[in-house]
Write an enzyme that holds these catalytic residues in place. Structure first.
Site, PDB file in Angstrom:
ATOM      1  N   SER A 177     -30.758 -21.808   9.404  1.00  0.00           N
ATOM      2  CA  SER A 177     -29.483 -22.247   9.984  1.00  0.00           C
ATOM      3  C   SER A 177     -29.206 -21.460  11.249  1.00  0.00           C
ATOM      4  O   SER A 177     -29.679 -20.316  11.398  1.00  0.00           O
ATOM      5  CB  SER A 177     -28.347 -21.996   8.985  1.00  0.00           C
ATOM      6  N   TYR A 233     -24.001 -16.499   2.991  1.00  0.00           N
ATOM      7  CA  TYR A 233     -24.799 -17.535   3.674  1.00  0.00           C
ATOM      8  C   TYR A 233     -25.484 -16.939   4.897  1.00  0.00           C
ATOM      9  O   TYR A 233     -26.678 -17.169   5.131  1.00  0.00           O
ATOM     10  CB  TYR A 233     -23.869 -18.690   4.053  1.00  0.00           C
TER      11      TYR A 233
HETATM   12  N1  LIG Z   1     -25.596 -29.728   7.297  1.00  0.00           N
HETATM   13  C1  LIG Z   1     -25.560 -28.712   8.147  1.00  0.00           C
HETATM   14  O1  LIG Z   1     -24.715 -28.657   9.058  1.00  0.00           O
HETATM   15  C2  LIG Z   1     -26.550 -27.590   8.028  1.00  0.00           C
HETATM   16  C3  LIG Z   1     -26.591 -26.645   9.055  1.00  0.00           C
HETATM   17  C4  LIG Z   1     -27.482 -25.598   8.983  1.00  0.00           C
HETATM   18  C5  LIG Z   1     -28.326 -25.485   7.897  1.00  0.00           C
HETATM   19  N2  LIG Z   1     -28.275 -26.405   6.901  1.00  0.00           N
HETATM   20  C6  LIG Z   1     -29.188 -26.230   5.777  1.00  0.00           C
HETATM   21  O2  LIG Z   1     -29.943 -27.401   5.607  1.00  0.00           O
HETATM   22  C7  LIG Z   1     -30.333 -27.525   4.238  1.00  0.00           C
HETATM   23  C8  LIG Z   1     -30.001 -28.922   3.766  1.00  0.00           C
HETATM   24  O3  LIG Z   1     -28.601 -29.090   3.846  1.00  0.00           O
HETATM   25  P1  LIG Z   1     -27.926 -30.531   3.924  1.00  0.00           P
HETATM   26  O4  LIG Z   1     -26.869 -30.437   4.952  1.00  0.00           O
HETATM   27  O5  LIG Z   1     -28.952 -31.571   3.985  1.00  0.00           O
HETATM   28  O6  LIG Z   1     -27.174 -30.509   2.507  1.00  0.00           O
HETATM   29  P2  LIG Z   1     -27.144 -31.529   1.279  1.00  0.00           P
HETATM   30  O7  LIG Z   1     -26.091 -30.993   0.377  1.00  0.00           O
HETATM   31  O8  LIG Z   1     -27.045 -32.924   1.767  1.00  0.00           O
HETATM   32  O9  LIG Z   1     -28.585 -31.337   0.628  1.00  0.00           O
HETATM   33  C9  LIG Z   1     -28.920 -30.171  -0.077  1.00  0.00           C
HETATM   34  C10 LIG Z   1     -29.746 -30.581  -1.281  1.00  0.00           C
HETATM   35  O10 LIG Z   1     -30.127 -29.363  -1.962  1.00  0.00           O
HETATM   36  C11 LIG Z   1     -30.048 -29.620  -3.356  1.00  0.00           C
HETATM   37  N3  LIG Z   1     -29.900 -28.364  -4.084  1.00  0.00           N
HETATM   38  C12 LIG Z   1     -28.849 -27.518  -4.091  1.00  0.00           C
HETATM   39  N4  LIG Z   1     -29.087 -26.490  -4.933  1.00  0.00           N
HETATM   40  C13 LIG Z   1     -30.329 -26.693  -5.448  1.00  0.00           C
HETATM   41  C14 LIG Z   1     -31.148 -25.984  -6.369  1.00  0.00           C
HETATM   42  N5  LIG Z   1     -30.713 -24.847  -6.955  1.00  0.00           N
HETATM   43  N6  LIG Z   1     -32.366 -26.474  -6.665  1.00  0.00           N
HETATM   44  C15 LIG Z   1     -32.808 -27.622  -6.100  1.00  0.00           C
HETATM   45  N7  LIG Z   1     -32.074 -28.349  -5.222  1.00  0.00           N
HETATM   46  C16 LIG Z   1     -30.853 -27.886  -4.903  1.00  0.00           C
HETATM   47  C17 LIG Z   1     -28.831 -30.524  -3.510  1.00  0.00           C
HETATM   48  O11 LIG Z   1     -28.847 -31.217  -4.753  1.00  0.00           O
HETATM   49  C18 LIG Z   1     -28.980 -31.438  -2.296  1.00  0.00           C
HETATM   50  O12 LIG Z   1     -29.710 -32.595  -2.625  1.00  0.00           O
HETATM   51  C19 LIG Z   1     -29.601 -26.412   3.484  1.00  0.00           C
HETATM   52  O13 LIG Z   1     -30.480 -25.340   3.263  1.00  0.00           O
HETATM   53  C20 LIG Z   1     -28.495 -26.013   4.446  1.00  0.00           C
HETATM   54  O14 LIG Z   1     -28.095 -24.679   4.279  1.00  0.00           O
HETATM   55  C21 LIG Z   1     -27.412 -27.459   6.941  1.00  0.00           C
END
Ligand SMILES: NC(=O)c1ccc[n+]([C@@H]2O[C@H](COP(=O)([O-])OP(=O)(O)OC[C@H]3O[C@@H](n4cnc5c(N)ncnc54)[C@H](O)[C@@H]3O)[C@@H](O)[C@H]2O)c1
Length: 261
Positions: A140, A153
């Site tokens: 991130s 985080y």
């Molecule tokens: N959306 C953003 O703005 C953003 C920004 C920076 C980083 N990220 C990172 O990107 C990644 C994906 O995020 P996203 O926005 O697609 O979120 P999202 O919530 O759409 O997807 C995350 C997925 O991870 C799964 N998950 C959570 N805990 C879990 C576990 N213990 N075991 C297995 N699966 C698990 C959830 O069920 C979900 O399907 C994350 O690591 C997040 O920190 C997202």
């Protein structure tokens, strides 16, 4: 950009939703195969059911190493091996060091950092057997710089970036590349709550030079490039994808200030 993933298989943690699901969808629509490792059985199962010959879903908690080993085993039995892993499973968390529950600290570190370690640990033996591969860890912008009130985080994502560098060093000679992708604000279920807080989304996006939220597909395009041979000289590093959000040092916009006088 069109990458042909014929004959290639990937593990995608968090592949049921958001960024992970966009990566899975790209791989499946470009002739590749993947194992979706997630907790969201309904959504992950439905995505796998759309591409029955190319995708498998396995209920997997990334805090459990043996469950990731089972997901890798499934890649081997269903598709014959593994060419890479995309580690996208993660959760958000609000709280300062002074006020957050200690259990929440452990939970965020377990999922967002140790979960990535577990997936890499389970995947590397299979990548070795293939003679190499590509690991893409979704970190991130919050791992590059700090946010107000995101203590766990920030720590977990910074950890993912340096873990990725060390994997890049330790496994380069085996043909295994490792990169961290650092998104800014991406519109996914994880960030959906932002829009429900009056004014917060406008404030957030107002700081993005490209003036919009990123999409899961924006990030997936970068991830699939990093998986592909086109990225064969990139390893042990992080790449920010944030519409310019992190490029400012937060000092005032002087030209805008003068223009408004
Ligand atoms: N959306 C953003 O703005 C953003 C920004 C920076 C980083 N990220 C990172 O990107 C990644 C994906 O995020 P996203 O926005 O697609 O979120 P999202 O919530 O759409 O997807 C995350 C997925 O991870 C799964 N998950 C959570 N805990 C879990 C576990 N213990 N075991 C297995 N699966 C698990 C959830 O069920 C979900 O399907 C994350 O690591 C997040 O920190 C997202």
């Amino acid at each position: 950009m069109d990458i042909d993933f014929t004959g290639k298989t990937y593990l995608v943690t968090g592949g049921a939703s958001g960024i992970g699901a966009a990566v899975v969808e790209y791989i499946a629509t470009h002739q590749g195969t993947a194992v979706i490792a997630d907790l969201n059985d309904e959504v992950g199962g439905a995505l796998a059911a759309r591409f029955p010959t190319q995708l498998r879903y396995l209920h997997t908690d990334v805090t459990r190493l043996e469950q990731l080993e089972a997901a890798c085993e499934l890649a081997e039995t269903a598709f014959g091996g593994l060419d890479g892993a995309v580690n996208s499973a993660g959760i958000g968390s609000l709280g300062t060091v002074a006020d957050m529950p200690v259990e929440e600290w452990h939970s965020v570190i377990n999922i967002d950092l140790t979960g990535v370690f577990h997936a890499c640990r389970a995947a590397i033996p299979l990548l070795r057997r293939r003679g190499g591969g590509s690991i893409v860890n979704i970190a991130s912008l919050s791992g590059v710089r700090a946010d107000y009130g995101f203590a766990a985080y920030n720590a977990a994502k910074a950890g993912v970036i340096n873990l990725t560098r060390t994997i890049g060093l330790d496994h380069a000679a085996e043909g295994i590349r490792a990169t961290a992708v650092c998104p800014g604000y991406i519109a996914t279920p994880l960030t959906a709550g932002t829009g429900m807080i009056d004014g917060l989304l406008d404030d957030w996006l107002g700081r993005v030079p490209l003036q919009r939220a990123g999409t899961p597909e924006d990030v997936a395009q970068l991830v699939v490039f990093l998986l592909s041979p086109a990225a064969s000289y990139i390893t042990g590093t992080e790449i920010v994808i944030d519409g310019g959000l992190g490029s400012s040092n937060n000092q005032p916009n002087i030209p805008a200030f003068f223009a408004a006088m």
